[in-house]
Write an enzyme that holds these catalytic residues in place. Structure first.
Site, PDB file in Angstrom:
ATOM      1  N   SER A  12       0.030   5.221 -17.046  1.00 42.86           N
ATOM      2  CA  SER A  12      -1.392   5.456 -17.262  1.00 42.86           C
ATOM      3  C   SER A  12      -1.828   6.685 -16.464  1.00 42.86           C
ATOM      4  CB  SER A  12      -2.183   4.212 -16.821  1.00 42.86           C
ATOM      5  OG  SER A  12      -1.840   3.863 -15.498  1.00 42.86           O
ATOM      6  N   GLU A  14      -5.348   8.896 -14.604  1.00 47.84           N
ATOM      7  CA  GLU A  14      -6.728   8.803 -14.102  1.00 47.84           C
ATOM      8  C   GLU A  14      -7.422  10.173 -14.176  1.00 47.84           C
ATOM      9  OE1 GLU A  14      -7.328   6.449 -10.544  1.00 47.84           O
ATOM     10  OE2 GLU A  14      -8.559   8.070  -9.734  1.00 47.84           O
ATOM     11  N   ALA A  48     -19.556   6.744  -5.745  1.00 48.98           N
ATOM     12  CA  ALA A  48     -20.155   5.710  -4.919  1.00 48.98           C
ATOM     13  C   ALA A  48     -21.648   5.606  -5.226  1.00 48.98           C
ATOM     14  CB  ALA A  48     -19.948   6.037  -3.449  1.00 48.98           C
ATOM     15  N   ARG A 104     -14.527  -1.560  -4.411  1.00 49.37           N
ATOM     16  CA  ARG A 104     -15.703  -1.617  -3.552  1.00 49.37           C
ATOM     17  C   ARG A 104     -16.376  -0.251  -3.482  1.00 49.37           C
ATOM     18  NH1 ARG A 104     -15.418  -1.559   2.884  1.00 49.37           N
ATOM     19  NH2 ARG A 104     -14.856   0.560   2.281  1.00 49.37           N
ATOM     20  N   ASP A 106     -17.039   3.472  -1.353  1.00 45.19           N
ATOM     21  CA  ASP A 106     -17.418   3.768   0.034  1.00 45.19           C
ATOM     22  C   ASP A 106     -18.901   4.059   0.091  1.00 45.19           C
ATOM     23  OD1 ASP A 106     -14.883   3.617   1.441  1.00 45.19           O
ATOM     24  OD2 ASP A 106     -14.310   5.268   0.111  1.00 45.19           O
ATOM     25  N   TYR A 142      -3.048  -1.018  -1.191  1.00 48.66           N
ATOM     26  CA  TYR A 142      -2.803   0.029  -0.185  1.00 48.66           C
ATOM     27  C   TYR A 142      -1.479  -0.199   0.548  1.00 48.66           C
ATOM     28  CZ  TYR A 142      -7.660   0.897  -1.199  1.00 48.66           C
ATOM     29  OH  TYR A 142      -8.832   1.174  -1.873  1.00 48.66           O
ATOM     30  N   HIS A 146      -5.291   0.131   3.993  1.00 48.95           N
ATOM     31  CA  HIS A 146      -6.596   0.771   3.819  1.00 48.95           C
ATOM     32  C   HIS A 146      -7.044   1.315   5.184  1.00 48.95           C
ATOM     33  CE1 HIS A 146     -11.016   0.942   3.376  1.00 48.95           C
ATOM     34  NE2 HIS A 146     -10.696   1.362   2.167  1.00 48.95           N
ATOM     35  N   GLN A 209      -5.521  20.968  -0.330  1.00 49.94           N
ATOM     36  CA  GLN A 209      -6.200  19.851  -1.007  1.00 49.94           C
ATOM     37  C   GLN A 209      -5.501  18.516  -0.698  1.00 49.94           C
ATOM     38  OE1 GLN A 209      -5.549  19.422  -5.262  1.00 49.94           O
ATOM     39  NE2 GLN A 209      -7.753  19.501  -5.583  1.00 49.94           N
ATOM     40  N   PHE A 213      -7.132  15.282   1.252  1.00 51.09           N
ATOM     41  CA  PHE A 213      -7.216  13.958   0.612  1.00 51.09           C
ATOM     42  C   PHE A 213      -6.460  12.914   1.438  1.00 51.09           C
ATOM     43  CE2 PHE A 213      -7.472  15.480  -4.132  1.00 51.09           C
ATOM     44  CZ  PHE A 213      -8.754  15.913  -3.902  1.00 51.09           C
ATOM     45  N   HIS A 263       0.896   5.264 -12.347  1.00 53.92           N
ATOM     46  CA  HIS A 263      -0.478   5.648 -12.682  1.00 53.92           C
ATOM     47  C   HIS A 263      -0.693   7.037 -12.076  1.00 53.92           C
ATOM     48  CE1 HIS A 263      -4.785   5.040 -13.466  1.00 53.92           C
ATOM     49  NE2 HIS A 263      -5.022   5.497 -12.251  1.00 53.92           N
TER      50      HIS A 263
HETATM   51  C1  LIG Z   1      -6.540   3.097  -7.687  1.00 52.20           C
HETATM   52  C2  LIG Z   1      -7.775   3.485  -6.899  1.00 52.20           C
HETATM   53  C3  LIG Z   1      -8.887   3.953  -7.587  1.00 52.20           C
HETATM   54  C4  LIG Z   1     -10.055   4.300  -6.893  1.00 52.20           C
HETATM   55  N1  LIG Z   1     -11.149   4.739  -7.600  1.00 52.20           N
HETATM   56  C5  LIG Z   1     -12.327   4.963  -6.963  1.00 52.20           C
HETATM   57  C6  LIG Z   1     -13.522   5.317  -7.689  1.00 52.20           C
HETATM   58  O1  LIG Z   1     -13.500   5.473  -8.912  1.00 52.20           O
HETATM   59  N2  LIG Z   1     -14.669   5.482  -6.990  1.00 52.20           N
HETATM   60  C7  LIG Z   1     -14.721   5.314  -5.632  1.00 52.20           C
HETATM   61  O2  LIG Z   1     -15.800   5.465  -5.052  1.00 52.20           O
HETATM   62  N3  LIG Z   1     -13.616   4.995  -4.911  1.00 52.20           N
HETATM   63  C8  LIG Z   1     -12.423   4.807  -5.549  1.00 52.20           C
HETATM   64  N4  LIG Z   1     -11.304   4.457  -4.820  1.00 52.20           N
HETATM   65  C9  LIG Z   1     -11.393   4.375  -3.355  1.00 52.20           C
HETATM   66  C10 LIG Z   1     -11.897   3.007  -2.884  1.00 52.20           C
HETATM   67  O3  LIG Z   1     -13.191   2.765  -3.370  1.00 52.20           O
HETATM   68  C11 LIG Z   1     -11.895   3.030  -1.355  1.00 52.20           C
HETATM   69  O4  LIG Z   1     -10.565   3.021  -0.881  1.00 52.20           O
HETATM   70  C12 LIG Z   1     -12.731   1.943  -0.692  1.00 52.20           C
HETATM   71  O5  LIG Z   1     -12.834   2.247   0.688  1.00 52.20           O
HETATM   72  C13 LIG Z   1     -12.117   0.551  -0.799  1.00 52.20           C
HETATM   73  O6  LIG Z   1     -12.228   0.023  -2.049  1.00 52.20           O
HETATM   74  P1  LIG Z   1     -11.456  -1.349  -2.409  1.00 52.20           P
HETATM   75  O7  LIG Z   1     -11.847  -1.701  -3.765  1.00 52.20           O
HETATM   76  O8  LIG Z   1     -10.022  -1.222  -2.096  1.00 52.20           O
HETATM   77  O9  LIG Z   1     -12.170  -2.304  -1.349  1.00 52.20           O
HETATM   78  P2  LIG Z   1     -11.833  -3.722  -0.745  1.00 52.20           P
HETATM   79  O10 LIG Z   1     -10.688  -4.378  -1.405  1.00 52.20           O
HETATM   80  O11 LIG Z   1     -13.124  -4.461  -0.690  1.00 52.20           O
HETATM   81  O12 LIG Z   1     -11.355  -3.361   0.739  1.00 52.20           O
HETATM   82  C14 LIG Z   1     -12.113  -2.507   1.577  1.00 52.20           C
HETATM   83  C15 LIG Z   1     -11.808  -2.783   3.043  1.00 52.20           C
HETATM   84  O13 LIG Z   1     -12.401  -4.016   3.443  1.00 52.20           O
HETATM   85  C16 LIG Z   1     -11.411  -4.963   3.850  1.00 52.20           C
HETATM   86  N5  LIG Z   1     -11.791  -6.243   3.235  1.00 52.20           N
HETATM   87  C17 LIG Z   1     -11.747  -6.554   1.909  1.00 52.20           C
HETATM   88  N6  LIG Z   1     -12.229  -7.790   1.684  1.00 52.20           N
HETATM   89  C18 LIG Z   1     -12.617  -8.262   2.892  1.00 52.20           C
HETATM   90  C19 LIG Z   1     -13.222  -9.475   3.311  1.00 52.20           C
HETATM   91  N7  LIG Z   1     -13.551 -10.431   2.422  1.00 52.20           N
HETATM   92  N8  LIG Z   1     -13.462  -9.628   4.654  1.00 52.20           N
HETATM   93  C20 LIG Z   1     -13.170  -8.648   5.554  1.00 52.20           C
HETATM   94  N9  LIG Z   1     -12.586  -7.473   5.192  1.00 52.20           N
HETATM   95  C21 LIG Z   1     -12.327  -7.288   3.900  1.00 52.20           C
HETATM   96  C22 LIG Z   1     -10.082  -4.419   3.329  1.00 52.20           C
HETATM   97  O14 LIG Z   1      -8.981  -4.817   4.132  1.00 52.20           O
HETATM   98  C23 LIG Z   1     -10.325  -2.921   3.375  1.00 52.20           C
HETATM   99  O15 LIG Z   1     -10.114  -2.430   4.656  1.00 52.20           O
HETATM  100  C24 LIG Z   1     -10.096   4.161  -5.472  1.00 52.20           C
HETATM  101  C25 LIG Z   1      -8.947   3.719  -4.784  1.00 52.20           C
HETATM  102  C26 LIG Z   1      -7.801   3.394  -5.475  1.00 52.20           C
HETATM  103  C27 LIG Z   1      -6.582   2.932  -4.724  1.00 52.20           C
END
Ligand SMILES: Cc1cc2nc3c(=O)[nH]c(=O)nc-3n(C[C@H](O)[C@H](O)[C@H](O)COP(=O)(O)OP(=O)(O)OC[C@H]3O[C@@H](n4cnc5c(N)ncnc54)[C@H](O)[C@@H]3O)c2cc1C
Length: 286
Positions: A12, A14, A48, A104, A106, A142, A146, A209, A213, A263
């Site tokens: 896939s 992105e 975000a 989630r 940022d 990750y 993360h 770059q 990143f 991906h």
């Molecule tokens: C494949 C991929 C695509 C992405 N695409 C985008 C995008 O389109 N837009 C964008 O803005 N960002 C994107 N990101 C970045 C991502 O949004 C960031 O890495 C963000 O900081 C974490 O998102 P997450 O969904 O992994 O969060 P989560 O899974 O919620 O984790 C975030 C942090 O919180 C901790 N955590 C999770 N759940 C809990 C809990 N219940 N209690 C305590 N701690 C917890 C985790 O250990 C981690 O440190 C992408 C990342 C990847 C790998």
């Protein structure tokens, strides 16, 4: 890696939503070059706090309608309300979208409140509550942890929460150390996680770059790779040739050991992905 070998391979790509007319033209050209490879799906990032919300939507619809490819929007939940996420989900459903990357995101600088969702597992749960099994949901993983997680164990537990909330698959943050991925899969297997976890692949075409990143997302560039990239200075052609070799080797190792596909983070550019795809001998529509 046994948990991964049982899944069919999926390739896939992105893309990010273009921010100007020139970038729109460039993305169309890139899609025209990459569409013949028939990626299984094309995901589109989401800014975000919904900063690119409309653009993500438009790009997803264009990929689907003009290029005949399965499009998969990213949805990030930080700083969003349940009502706004509900609206997006239903809009995608109405447009025949079946595949979503749930994140989630940022918190943008200056914004203090996380909104109605704190973590991605809450978003996955909400999508399931609202739309049942309509969407195939991917979440982020990750292998190198993360950057905000207090420990690898805590991050793994967070990953497991997303799986238990109803994720169907995961895509990893990019990495250059295949061992980090293999170890991550071992750790997941110990926790009983066996959904497909597809490595995210970042082509190397530009040293400053990739350095920037990697600093932000916590991906380690191995010292020997960094030193060689530094030595190339402004010689972009050599950087691209070396990057192609390094990333193709990484992909080869991952697939040989049983990764369930790749991906590609295209950054809306076609050449590096075309080069890696050719080096790997991936068939069309694999
Ligand atoms: C494949 C991929 C695509 C992405 N695409 C985008 C995008 O389109 N837009 C964008 O803005 N960002 C994107 N990101 C970045 C991502 O949004 C960031 O890495 C963000 O900081 C974490 O998102 P997450 O969904 O992994 O969060 P989560 O899974 O919620 O984790 C975030 C942090 O919180 C901790 N955590 C999770 N759940 C809990 C809990 N219940 N209690 C305590 N701690 C917890 C985790 O250990 C981690 O440190 C992408 C990342 C990847 C790998």
């Amino acid at each position: 890696m046994e948990s991964q070998k049982k899944h069919p391979r999926i390739f896939s790509m992105e893309f990010f939503p273009p921010k100007s007319e020139e970038a729109e033209v460039n993305l169309r050209k890139t899609l025209t070059k990459l569409a013949p490879l028939k990626p299984r799906f094309c995901s589109v990032t989401f800014g975000a706090a919904g900063s690119t919300r409309e653009k993500t939507f438009e790009t997803v619809v264009e990929i689907q309608n003009s290029f005949g490819l399965e499009a998969s929007p990213h949805i990030s939940c930080i700083a969003s309300t349940k009502a706004s996420i509900r609206e997006i989900l239903h809009a995608y459903k109405d447009h025949g979208i079946r595949h979503i990357v749930a994140l989630r995101g940022d918190l943008p600088s200056g914004m203090l409140s996380a909104g109605e969702f704190r973590y991605a597992n809450e978003l996955v749960e909400f999508i399931r509550q609202e739309t049942g099994d309509h969407f195939h949901i991917e979440v982020a993983a990750y292998p190198e942890m993360h950057p905000q997680a207090p420990s690898l164990e805590a991050d793994l537990r967070s990953f497991k929460r997303k799986v238990e909330a109803g994720a169907d698959g995961a895509i990893t943050q990019y990495f250059f150390n295949p061992e980090a991925y293999f170890r991550f899969i071992d750790d997941c297997e110990k926790l009983g996680i066996d959904l497909p976890i597809v490595p995210g692949i970042m082509p190397i075409t530009n040293y400053s770059q990739i350095s920037r990143f990697s600093e932000l997302c916590g991906a380690e560039i191995p010292r020997w790779v960094r030193k060689r990239l530094e030595a190339f200075g402004d010689d972009r052609k050599s950087i691209r040739a070396f990057g192609l070799e390094v990333v193709s080797d990484l992909c080869r190792r991952l697939l040989e050991q049983g990764a369930p596909g790749l991906h590609f983070y295209t950054l809306n550019q076609a050449e590096a992905v075309l080069g890696i795809w050719k080096n790997l001998g991936i068939g069309l529509g694999d």
